[in-house]
Design a protein around this motif. Structure first.
Motif, PDB file in Angstrom:
ATOM      1  N   ASP A 272      27.190 -58.388  42.461  1.00  0.00           N
ATOM      2  CA  ASP A 272      26.825 -58.166  43.863  1.00  0.00           C
ATOM      3  C   ASP A 272      26.226 -56.783  44.109  1.00  0.00           C
ATOM      4  OD1 ASP A 272      27.677 -60.686  44.620  1.00  0.00           O
ATOM      5  OD2 ASP A 272      29.731 -60.012  45.028  1.00  0.00           O
ATOM      6  N   GLY A 273      26.597 -55.789  43.325  1.00  0.00           N
ATOM      7  CA  GLY A 273      26.063 -54.445  43.502  1.00  0.00           C
ATOM      8  C   GLY A 273      24.590 -54.383  43.131  1.00  0.00           C
ATOM      9  N   ARG A 274      23.870 -53.436  43.754  1.00  0.00           N
ATOM     10  CA  ARG A 274      22.436 -53.331  43.513  1.00  0.00           C
ATOM     11  C   ARG A 274      22.020 -51.874  43.280  1.00  0.00           C
ATOM     12  NH1 ARG A 274      22.961 -57.989  43.023  1.00  0.00           N
ATOM     13  NH2 ARG A 274      21.681 -59.712  43.839  1.00  0.00           N
ATOM     14  N   ILE A 275      21.019 -51.709  42.396  1.00  0.00           N
ATOM     15  CA  ILE A 275      20.315 -50.447  42.231  1.00  0.00           C
ATOM     16  C   ILE A 275      18.901 -50.654  42.746  1.00  0.00           C
ATOM     17  CG2 ILE A 275      19.374 -48.761  40.599  1.00  0.00           C
ATOM     18  CD1 ILE A 275      21.746 -49.316  38.779  1.00  0.00           C
ATOM     19  N   PHE A 276      18.439 -49.763  43.632  1.00  0.00           N
ATOM     20  CA  PHE A 276      17.072 -49.818  44.144  1.00  0.00           C
ATOM     21  C   PHE A 276      16.353 -48.524  43.772  1.00  0.00           C
ATOM     22  CE2 PHE A 276      18.620 -53.263  46.785  1.00  0.00           C
ATOM     23  CZ  PHE A 276      17.490 -54.059  46.979  1.00  0.00           C
ATOM     24  N   VAL A 277      15.145 -48.675  43.225  1.00  0.00           N
ATOM     25  CA  VAL A 277      14.311 -47.539  42.841  1.00  0.00           C
ATOM     26  C   VAL A 277      12.975 -47.693  43.563  1.00  0.00           C
ATOM     27  CG1 VAL A 277      13.177 -46.353  40.928  1.00  0.00           C
ATOM     28  CG2 VAL A 277      15.432 -47.411  40.594  1.00  0.00           C
ATOM     29  N   SER A 278      12.503 -46.618  44.211  1.00  0.00           N
ATOM     30  CA  SER A 278      11.276 -46.727  45.006  1.00  0.00           C
ATOM     31  C   SER A 278      10.018 -46.374  44.212  1.00  0.00           C
ATOM     32  CB  SER A 278      11.359 -45.814  46.235  1.00  0.00           C
ATOM     33  OG  SER A 278      11.174 -44.458  45.863  1.00  0.00           O
ATOM     34  N   HIS A 279       8.886 -46.812  44.731  1.00  0.00           N
ATOM     35  CA  HIS A 279       7.528 -46.468  44.307  1.00  0.00           C
ATOM     36  C   HIS A 279       7.085 -47.153  43.017  1.00  0.00           C
ATOM     37  CE1 HIS A 279       8.318 -43.437  47.354  1.00  0.00           C
ATOM     38  NE2 HIS A 279       7.012 -43.249  47.443  1.00  0.00           N
ATOM     39  N   ASN A 280       7.711 -46.845  41.896  1.00  0.00           N
ATOM     40  CA  ASN A 280       7.363 -47.535  40.657  1.00  0.00           C
ATOM     41  C   ASN A 280       8.505 -47.385  39.656  1.00  0.00           C
ATOM     42  OD1 ASN A 280       6.954 -45.229  38.771  1.00  0.00           O
ATOM     43  ND2 ASN A 280       5.239 -44.738  40.132  1.00  0.00           N
ATOM     44  N   ILE A 281       8.394 -48.162  38.572  1.00  0.00           N
ATOM     45  CA  ILE A 281       9.399 -48.068  37.507  1.00  0.00           C
ATOM     46  C   ILE A 281       8.668 -47.876  36.172  1.00  0.00           C
ATOM     47  CG2 ILE A 281      11.322 -49.259  38.607  1.00  0.00           C
ATOM     48  CD1 ILE A 281      10.331 -51.856  37.296  1.00  0.00           C
ATOM     49  N   LYS A 282       7.847 -46.850  36.140  1.00  0.00           N
ATOM     50  CA  LYS A 282       7.077 -46.575  34.925  1.00  0.00           C
ATOM     51  C   LYS A 282       7.975 -46.236  33.742  1.00  0.00           C
ATOM     52  CE  LYS A 282       2.729 -45.231  37.126  1.00  0.00           C
ATOM     53  NZ  LYS A 282       1.710 -44.171  37.321  1.00  0.00           N
ATOM     54  N   PHE A 283       9.182 -45.743  34.019  1.00  0.00           N
ATOM     55  CA  PHE A 283      10.117 -45.480  32.932  1.00  0.00           C
ATOM     56  C   PHE A 283      10.415 -46.774  32.173  1.00  0.00           C
ATOM     57  CE2 PHE A 283      12.764 -46.691  36.531  1.00  0.00           C
ATOM     58  CZ  PHE A 283      13.700 -47.538  35.972  1.00  0.00           C
ATOM     59  N   CYS A 284      10.239 -47.894  32.850  1.00  0.00           N
ATOM     60  CA  CYS A 284      10.489 -49.199  32.237  1.00  0.00           C
ATOM     61  C   CYS A 284       9.195 -49.840  31.755  1.00  0.00           C
ATOM     62  CB  CYS A 284      11.172 -50.107  33.264  1.00  0.00           C
ATOM     63  SG  CYS A 284      12.020 -51.527  32.558  1.00  0.00           S
ATOM     64  N   SER A 285       8.185 -49.847  32.608  1.00  0.00           N
ATOM     65  CA  SER A 285       6.927 -50.537  32.275  1.00  0.00           C
ATOM     66  C   SER A 285       6.202 -49.875  31.111  1.00  0.00           C
ATOM     67  CB  SER A 285       6.018 -50.592  33.504  1.00  0.00           C
ATOM     68  OG  SER A 285       5.703 -49.291  33.964  1.00  0.00           O
ATOM     69  N   ARG A 286       6.396 -48.584  30.922  1.00  0.00           N
ATOM     70  CA  ARG A 286       5.731 -47.900  29.807  1.00  0.00           C
ATOM     71  C   ARG A 286       6.247 -48.376  28.452  1.00  0.00           C
ATOM     72  NH1 ARG A 286       4.524 -42.910  33.196  1.00  0.00           N
ATOM     73  NH2 ARG A 286       6.753 -42.435  33.299  1.00  0.00           N
ATOM     74  N   LEU A 287       7.419 -48.983  28.447  1.00  0.00           N
ATOM     75  CA  LEU A 287       7.968 -49.528  27.206  1.00  0.00           C
ATOM     76  C   LEU A 287       7.332 -50.859  26.839  1.00  0.00           C
ATOM     77  CD1 LEU A 287      11.790 -48.876  27.752  1.00  0.00           C
ATOM     78  CD2 LEU A 287      10.244 -47.569  26.294  1.00  0.00           C
ATOM     79  N   GLY A 288       6.758 -51.525  27.830  1.00  0.00           N
ATOM     80  CA  GLY A 288       6.271 -52.888  27.624  1.00  0.00           C
ATOM     81  C   GLY A 288       7.299 -53.869  28.156  1.00  0.00           C
TER      82      GLY A 288
END
Length: 328
Positions: A272-288
């Motif tokens: 039920d808990g959530r983490i929200f990150v704004s704008h972009n998640i390049k820390f993730c997308s840069r990995l593929g």
């Protein structure tokens, strides 16, 4: 005096006994009804379109006032403006007791201290929490690159996304001068809002101006000065319903963001808990894509999706990326 027939006396006695029995029955019936465990009445949620986006006017059972304005609320304020014949004019100083820009207000405070002020020894005896002039004229409200009012938009979006109630726990990473945090602090129970912030000037604005001026000192938020996503000073037993970072991860090395997520995952309520990150998640997308999913899975996190919300007061929308914990 004539004697009453025996049959009449018996009938009267029987009638009295019946009435007494009925009264006793009614008494116990009412008592049982007043003490029954009946289900509480729950309110319903109405979602109405306001401005350009969908704004939910939800009243949680026992949660107090609703979070967002409804369509009826917006129409009411528009009606008030029309009824008073109000029109927006050029934003220039109006006549008043002492109209000043922020810069002029600050100069006045530095030079004259105020329209009426104490001199000599009395100057320090009447102000319990002296505040720097820069904070009093709210210069820090211009530190965000967009209107201060946008903090309310963020609060409403996040609160509705997790169906927030006052006894939930919320952690903000980088709360700054509490542009968003003030609304969470006001809504939540005392001590239920936590924040990690590295900037000392922002923290001074939060502690010395925003919390006192908004009457929120009694809410006792846990606001900690810290670097590098170090959460060691936070209570170990707290499980957060919401953790969010607004434009903070943009300025961090990817490696540090992943370290922070690893430290946070055990503090987030499972499922039920959530983490929200704004704008972009390049820390993730840069990995593929595949590698990012594997990395999240290894932490016990799952990417839920991208969300957007509109501003109530100005032409602006913001993107948020949602994650949840999938391991207990």
């Amino acid at each position: 005096m004539a004697t009453q027939p025996k049959s009449i006396v018996i009938s009267v006695q029987v009638l009295v006994l019946c009435l007494s029995a009925a009264a006793i029955f009614i008494f116990f019936l009412l008592s049982s009804l007043s003490s029954c465990s009946c289900p509480a009445t729950t309110s319903t949620a109405a979602t109405k379109d306001i401005g350009g986006g969908s704004k939910s006017a939800t009243v949680e059972s026992g949660a107090g006032d609703r979070i967002s304005a409804t369509t009826e609320d917006i129409e009411w304020v528009k009606d008030q403006i029309r009824a008073n014949g109000l029109h927006m004019h050029e934003n220039i100083l109006r006549k008043g007791i002492n109209p000043r820009t922020r810069a002029q207000q600050l100069q006045d405070l530095l030079q004259y201290k105020g329209i009426s002020h104490y001199e000599g020894e009395d100057a320090t005896n009447h102000t319990a929490l002296p505040c720097p002039g820069e904070l009093l004229v709210e210069e820090h409200h211009s530190n965000y690159g967009e209107p201060w009012a946008g903090g309310r938009d963020v609060f409403e979006f996040l609160a509705q996304s997790v169906k927030l109630v006052p006894d939930n726990w919320v952690l903000e990473i980088g709360c700054g001068t509490l542009r968003v945090g003030l609304h969470f602090i006001r809504y939540l129970k005392p001590e239920h809002f936590h924040c990690l912030e590295r900037d000392e000037l922002s923290l001074m604005a939060a502690f010395r101006y925003e919390l006192p001026s908004q009457g929120l000192l009694n809410k006792r938020p846990l606001i900690v000065k810290g670097e590098d996503l170090d959460f060691s000073r936070f209570e170990s037993g707290v499980m957060y319903d919401l953790i969010y970072a607004s434009a903070v991860f943009l300025h961090m090395p990817d490696k540090l963001v992943w370290v922070g997520l690893e430290r946070l995952v055990d503090k987030l309520k499972p499922y039920d808990g959530r983490i929200f990150v704004s704008h972009n998640i390049k820390f993730c997308s840069r990995l593929g894509g595949d590698e990012c999913t594997k990395r999240l899975t290894s932490l016990g996190l799952e990417y839920v999706g991208k969300r957007t919300h509109d501003s109530l007061l100005f032409n602006h929308y913001e993107m948020w990326f949602e994650f949840r914990r999938v391991k207990g």
